[in-house]
Design an enzyme around this catalytic site. Structure first.
Site, PDB file in Angstrom:
ATOM      1  N   ASP A   1      18.473   4.515  20.442  1.00 22.08           N
ATOM      2  CA  ASP A   1      17.778   3.510  21.035  1.00 22.08           C
ATOM      3  C   ASP A   1      16.471   2.923  20.347  1.00 22.08           C
ATOM      4  OD1 ASP A   1      16.347   2.163  23.528  1.00 22.08           O
ATOM      5  OD2 ASP A   1      18.371   2.359  24.287  1.00 22.08           O
ATOM      6  N   ASP A   2      15.611   2.379  21.022  1.00 22.19           N
ATOM      7  CA  ASP A   2      14.364   1.819  20.231  1.00 22.19           C
ATOM      8  C   ASP A   2      13.715   2.949  19.315  1.00 22.19           C
ATOM      9  OD1 ASP A   2      12.786  -0.170  19.632  1.00 22.19           O
ATOM     10  OD2 ASP A   2      11.999  -0.408  21.620  1.00 22.19           O
TER      11      ASP A   2
ATOM     12  N   ASP B   1      18.882  -5.327  23.456  1.00 28.94           N
ATOM     13  CA  ASP B   1      17.759  -5.604  24.613  1.00 28.94           C
ATOM     14  C   ASP B   1      17.405  -7.185  24.498  1.00 28.94           C
ATOM     15  OD1 ASP B   1      16.123  -4.705  26.677  1.00 28.94           O
ATOM     16  OD2 ASP B   1      15.501  -2.894  25.590  1.00 28.94           O
TER      17      ASP B   1
ATOM     18  N   ASP C   1      15.564  -0.452  34.312  1.00 31.49           N
ATOM     19  CA  ASP C   1      15.495   0.689  33.822  1.00 31.49           C
ATOM     20  C   ASP C   1      15.379   2.170  34.512  1.00 31.49           C
ATOM     21  OD1 ASP C   1      15.662  -0.780  31.391  1.00 31.49           O
ATOM     22  OD2 ASP C   1      13.971   0.585  30.518  1.00 31.49           O
TER      23      ASP C   1
END
Ligand SMILES: *[C@@H]1O[C@H](CO)[C@@H](O)[C@H](O)[C@H]1NC(C)=O
Ligand SMILES: *[C@@H]1O[C@H](CO)[C@@H](O)[C@H](O)[C@H]1NC(C)=O
Length: 407
Positions: A78-79, A156, A217
């Site tokens: 992910d990020d 995103d 989220d």
């Protein structure tokens, strides 16, 4: 049968799923975000920081502890994986300290073990964590991911204008397609539109994304799980109409085995995600997960329903008591997975008695039913179509059954 089809709204032939051959059933795997966030402090927290080491260790656990065999195949970054700077040719590059071997080497590592690699980016100027975004770089980023051997891409929507997403996300779909590499496309687009009051065009979303987030989220709590379930139930007619093989609503990660959910609540999350035919992307620490949670995640009967080839989105069909709701899903066969969700927190289980007709099942076209409890294995034996059956539903938990036809 017609009555059931009408109740479940399954007659719509209007889904044109993204045609890349992927996500024919809800994708299963592991995604770093909920559990590991943007922890980049490898000096003080080397075991838990976002690094190639973390993904290699999770990949090993997925293979050795039975997750891959059960169907969990994607391991997703992910990020906070990238360097703050693009390279001299404008390409994204991994953080050199935390991913010294680079993303291509990590892709090779997971591919050798039979897994697939997912990566994260953002449609805007920056990712949510402040790393370089893809705005103005969509094509080069699609090509970079394909060259690295990436199999899934989550885009995103931080630092972007939601009004431009109906144009921008499909552009990325086109660039991913042009790479020639099948890359599962996970879009955050509808969630950003919803949050800024823009009407979501789900038909367009389903044509361009394999999976998509619609809502907030997930956080590590029961309250967060219930919030998502409530949103999905409220929007069930809209969401069901666009879901099917190749295109799935994504209520966000599975948090089973983390800190926030009790054992019964963990069952409830898995049960509800299976009713919705949702992606099963775990975000937990597979190195330390307690065995009882691992067992829930590996429940074969439940996974088989989640992965049913119809991809049908199940719906809330009945308020049984003020705190208990019934959800029913269709499958390819004459079998209706059903969940009784108890939101109450009174200490004792609640006994309920529900008829098959109350659940909307086709009582006039079958000889009878049987009921199998998917978590206890308890089996009813033959029941007449007009019968009622009793369930004992624990507080903040579920009973999940498979109702089949019987003679
Ligand atoms: C690209 O799109 C075409 C047409 O929809 C499709 O047939 C093809 O499989 C896609 N290729 C990839 C790599 O997604
Ligand atoms: C992205 O950055 C450019 C250049 O600084 C700026 O003009 C533009 O408004 C930014 N876009 C968004 C959506 O923030």
């Amino acid at each position: 049968m017609l009555r059931v089809l009408l109740i479940f709204g399954a007659l719509c032939g209007c889904i044109h799923a993204l045609d890349n051959g992927l996500a024919r059933t809800p994708p299963m795997g592991w995604l770093a975000w909920e559990r590991f966030r943007c922890n980049i402090d490898c000096k003080n927290d080397p075991k838990n920081c976002i690094s190639e080491q973390l993904f290699m260790e999770m990949a090993d656990r997925m293979v050795e502890d039975g997750y891959l065999d059960a169907g969990y195949e994607y391991i997703n970054i992910d990020d906070c994986w990238s360097s703050k700077q693009r390279d001299s040719q404008g390409r994204l590059q991994a953080d050199p300290d935390r991913f010294p071997s680079g993303i291509k080497a990590l892709a090779d590592y997971v591919h050798k073990r039979g897994l697939k690699l997912g990566i994260y980016g953002d449609y805007g100027n920056l990712t949510c964590g402040g790393y370089p975004g893809s705005l103005g770089h969509l094509e080069v980023d699609a090509n970079t991911f394909a060259e690295w051997g990436v199999d899934m891409f989550k885009m995103d929507g931080c630092y972007a204008d939601p009004k431009t997403m109906k144009k921008g996300y499909p552009e990325m779909t086109k660039y991913l397609n042009q790479t020639g590499r099948p890359i599962l496309f996970s879009c955050s687009w509808p969630d950003y539109e919803r949050a800024s009051g823009i009407e979501v065009d789900y038909k367009l979303v389903a044509e361009n994304c394999n999976i998509w987030r619609n809502y907030d989220d997930i956080q590590d709590s029961w309250q967060s799980v219930l919030g998502i379930v409530d949103y999905y139930a409220k929007e069930q007619d809209t969401l069901a109409a666009v879901q099917g093989p190749g295109s799935f609503n994504d209520p966000d990660m599975i948090i089973v085995g983390d800190f926030g959910l009790s054992y019964e609540q963990a069952k409830a999350q898995i049960a509800m995600w299976t009713i919705f035919a949702a992606p099963m992307l775990m975000s937990n620490d597979l190195r330390t997960i307690r065995p009882e949670f691992r067992e829930l995640l590996l429940n074969k009967e439940v996974i088989n329903i989640n992965q049913d080839s119809s991809g049908h989105f199940g719906k809330r069909v009945l308020q049984v008591t003020p705190s208990i709701q019934a959800f029913v899903r269709q499958t390819d066969g004459p079998c209706w997975p059903t969940v009784f969700l108890n939101r109450g927190s009174g200490g004792n289980p609640t006994n309920i008695t529900v008829s098959f007709s109350d659940l909307g099942l086709p009582i006039h076209s079958v000889e009878g039913f049987d009921v199998l409890d998917l978590f206890t294995g308890a089996y009813s034996g033959y029941l007449t179509p007009d019968a009622s059956y009793s369930y004992s539903v624990p507080p903040s938990g579920v009973v999940m059954v498979k109702i089949g036809t019987a003679e």
